[in-house]
Design an enzyme around this catalytic site. Structure first.
Site: not given
Ligand code: NI
Length: 156
Positions: A51, A88-89, A46, A130
């Site tokens: 981001q 998380c990236l 995701g 998230h």
């Molecule tokens: Ni994330």
């Protein structure tokens, strides 16, 4: 289509609230296409627009083969509880357990501005929660059971 740079934790941008998408135009489609490329290039499930540095309410998810673009998503139903590991990236080299609803229903718009609803359980629910948190400037490290460890490590 292009792979964009992923904004990492520590950058204040990730703590800002994303703004609603108002025009469903080529700029949005380019953003979404790049979000897919960026997510897959980083083995993610995701990704939220913030981001890749864009403070707009847009997320993409690919959980167990279910792929969706959710614009201006709104979780309107939650049921049950589920605790499982997240990453998380934007948070490199860390994982933690987070409590999420077991089941959710979410309303959103697709890239052309058509409304739809989606319901999901377990990982799908977790992933949507998230990513929706990202739109509020919330990261899973605020919620995971070992968050003290993360913030202790970060202060060094
Ligand atoms: Ni994330």
């Amino acid at each position: 289509m292009a792979i964009r740079k992923v904004v990492k934790e520590g950058d204040e941008l990730l703590r800002k609230k994303s703004k609603p998408v108002k025009t469903f135009d080529r700029e949005l489609w380019n953003l979404l296409d790049d979000m897919w490329d960026t997510m897959y290039a980083n083995d993610g499930m995701g990704l939220a627009a913030v981001q890749v540095g864009i403070l707009r309410r847009a997320i993409v998810i690919d959980v167990n083969g279910l792929k969706a673009e959710l614009i201006n998503p709104e979780i309107y139903y939650e049921e049950g509880e589920d605790i499982d590991e997240e990453g998380c990236l934007s948070v490199v080299g860390f994982n933690g357990n987070v409590k999420r609803p077991y089941k959710i229903k979410v309303r959103a718009f697709d890239r052309y501005g058509f409304p739809f609803a989606l319901e999901g359980e377990k990982y799908l629910a977790r992933c949507v929660c998230h990513e929706c948190d990202h739109l509020e400037g919330i990261l899973y490290i605020d919620k995971c059971d070992n968050r003290n460890e993360y913030f202790k490590r970060r202060r060094k």
